[in-house]
Design an enzyme around this catalytic site. Sequence first.
Site, mmCIF file in Angstrom:
data_model
loop_
_atom_site.group_PDB
_atom_site.id
_atom_site.type_symbol
_atom_site.label_atom_id
_atom_site.label_comp_id
_atom_site.label_asym_id
_atom_site.label_seq_id
_atom_site.Cartn_x
_atom_site.Cartn_y
_atom_site.Cartn_z
ATOM 1 N N ARG A 121 -72.385 37.670 0.902
ATOM 2 C CA ARG A 121 -70.975 37.396 1.565
ATOM 3 C C ARG A 121 -69.415 38.074 1.458
ATOM 4 O O ARG A 121 -69.433 38.975 2.471
ATOM 5 C CB ARG A 121 -70.616 36.168 1.464
ATOM 6 C CG ARG A 121 -71.866 35.031 1.775
ATOM 7 C CD ARG A 121 -71.133 33.662 1.164
ATOM 8 N NE ARG A 121 -71.916 32.751 0.927
ATOM 9 C CZ ARG A 121 -72.202 31.186 1.454
ATOM 10 N NH1 ARG A 121 -71.024 31.008 1.116
ATOM 11 N NH2 ARG A 121 -73.812 31.063 0.705
ATOM 12 N N GLU A 142 -80.900 30.437 10.684
ATOM 13 C CA GLU A 142 -82.011 30.293 10.514
ATOM 14 C C GLU A 142 -82.828 29.828 12.106
ATOM 15 O O GLU A 142 -83.033 31.536 12.642
ATOM 16 C CB GLU A 142 -82.786 30.015 9.776
ATOM 17 C CG GLU A 142 -82.392 30.670 8.006
ATOM 18 C CD GLU A 142 -81.332 29.888 7.326
ATOM 19 O OE1 GLU A 142 -80.032 30.361 6.749
ATOM 20 O OE2 GLU A 142 -81.158 29.268 8.301
ATOM 21 N N ASP A 148 -86.910 34.067 0.510
ATOM 22 C CA ASP A 148 -87.038 34.768 2.114
ATOM 23 C C ASP A 148 -86.806 36.399 2.352
ATOM 24 O O ASP A 148 -87.167 36.694 2.764
ATOM 25 C CB ASP A 148 -86.004 33.453 2.957
ATOM 26 C CG ASP A 148 -85.101 33.315 1.665
ATOM 27 O OD1 ASP A 148 -84.878 34.333 1.308
ATOM 28 O OD2 ASP A 148 -84.423 32.432 2.388
#
Length: 643
Positions: free
Chosen positions: A272, A535, A401
């Site tokens: 971030r 997503e 992921d």
Amino acid sequence: MTTPALLPLSGRRLPPLNLGASAFPHHRATLRLSEKFILLLILSAFITLCFGAFFFLPDSSKHKRFDLGLEDVLIPHVDTSKGGKNLGGFLIHGQGHDEHRHREEEERLRNKIRADHEKALEEAKEKLKKSRDEIQAEIQTEKNKVVQELKKKDSKPLPPVPLPNLIGINSGEPADPDIREKRNKVKEMMKHAWNNYRQYGWGHNELKPIARKGHSTNIFGNSQMGATIVDALDTLYIMGLHDEFREGQEWIDKNLDFSVNSEVSVFEVNIRFIGGLLAAYYLSGQEVFKIKAVQLAGKLLPAFNTPTGIPWAMVNLKSGVGRNWGWASAGSSILAEFGTLHMEFVHLSYLTGDPVYYNKVMHIRKLLQKMDRPNGLYPNYLNPRTGRWGQHHTSVGGLGDSFYEYLLKAWLMSDKMDTEARKMYDDAIEAIEKHLIRKSNGGLTFIGEWKNGHLERKMGHLTCFAGGMFALGADGSRDDKAGHYLQLGAEIAHTCHESYDRTTLKLGPEAFKFDGGVEAVAVRQNEKYYILRPEVIETYWYMWRFTHDPKYRQWGWEATQAIDKYCRVSGGFSGVKDVYSSSPTYDDVQQSFFLAETLKYLYLLFSNDDLLPLDNWVFNTEAHPLPVLHLANTTLSGNPAYR
């Protein structure tokens, strides 16, 4: 899992800790002494010290000086009564003069103490005459001086580095008026989210849009680091919201401080903050973003001080002390966390000329290459002390992921020169296809999770990013299987759209099952929520870029309308707790990734392909675009990290 709010739902994202400010009241008025009382305490301590010095300092006149100084000269004593011969005795000359001088020194010291004491009393009286606000202003001025001094120490000049060839950082205006109208709607939603954060949560990490106040979670520690500001910058820039962009830049320049006693998630702060700052730098060219990114990266480096070099999940920005999440298997680090640093750290080495960042992530890669992998799969847990796998749980969703995503993107970002990363990606995807990807009875392709030797037929919202990943990695895949992987991406996109379409709100649940007659539907109550996740829309966008099939824009518009209808409130946007309920309750959190990812992917979906073209830009897992580093353009060839 009895406390799901504390568990990370992904390496791509840690979940919000839904504890409002009321859970931790500050009670500053009752816990903090008034400034006047503090001054009186200091004054009392000073007076005690002064009188102690006056009464208890040793009286040096009582001690004879026998040192060989200039004042006390030892003169041989000659006894003239014995014929003038020296008998070896000594007379001490000047001793009386010395005692007189010491009495004068003592008197001078007493006078000085009295004068200092009177001066301190006068200063204290003057202070006590001032108002509370004046005293607070003086204290704040002194604090600001200290902060500025610390900033000067941290602001080391960085070497000049040639920028990569930046293409497509604005425009993308579609010719079709219908598509242009949809794009403008997404831009309006971004302004609504930003303006309410600006009004009610400015400087806080996130916003509570219903309570209309700031919000934060345990991933950011206990500090106000303006996560939404940093996360939203590049979205503001590509949307042409330059006034808002400058507001964010000004806050970052004046207020973003990493020398705080705060324990943060290494992964979340990397994707971030470092990702967001680097993207803002490349898009705007403003040096402040690069400087801040490098300062923060230096604060994360102590997390790598483990026996294996696998970093801790969390690190204290001030002390550098690291640790792992208490719930993680056998004190392990998380695959998707330590495996999602490569893109940002390579760019840090490129911009600074310091190979330390590149070396850290390459060390992780080398260690993983040496390890045995059960069924060719990477377990989600690795112990940073022993270098051994923890629980054999493999997932392309939460906890795993973005590790696979970054293998592919390391290859793309290197201008397809990092063939080692591409091989690791291809090997992993082959094992995933063999062991985790299945078709349901109804013909829906899904990606399950490998747990304790068997496949769990459940897919998470987070896993839906994989459709876009398969499409992105189709070109360059082994054995001319580009068409196969593009089709696989399309099938995953279809399954995830079904998870949205089968709800009341037309928004997808957190997880959905494929057991018996239940397909693409959440079963447990704690899996029915939607927290503004990106997503599914991310996969729609990638599929649109590679196929231009209009159904992806249609699906994206359905999601846009559902978010605007069911998640929009007067104070911003909020997640909802049950997508199967016609009257859902809100979770009252506007996630920073909603501005960074969800709205950005929607805007790009309704833009032309010349806005951030994929041949020139690679998006990190927080949707922050970083430029491809073309070695042939000498941007990296002279950098020690890539020699």
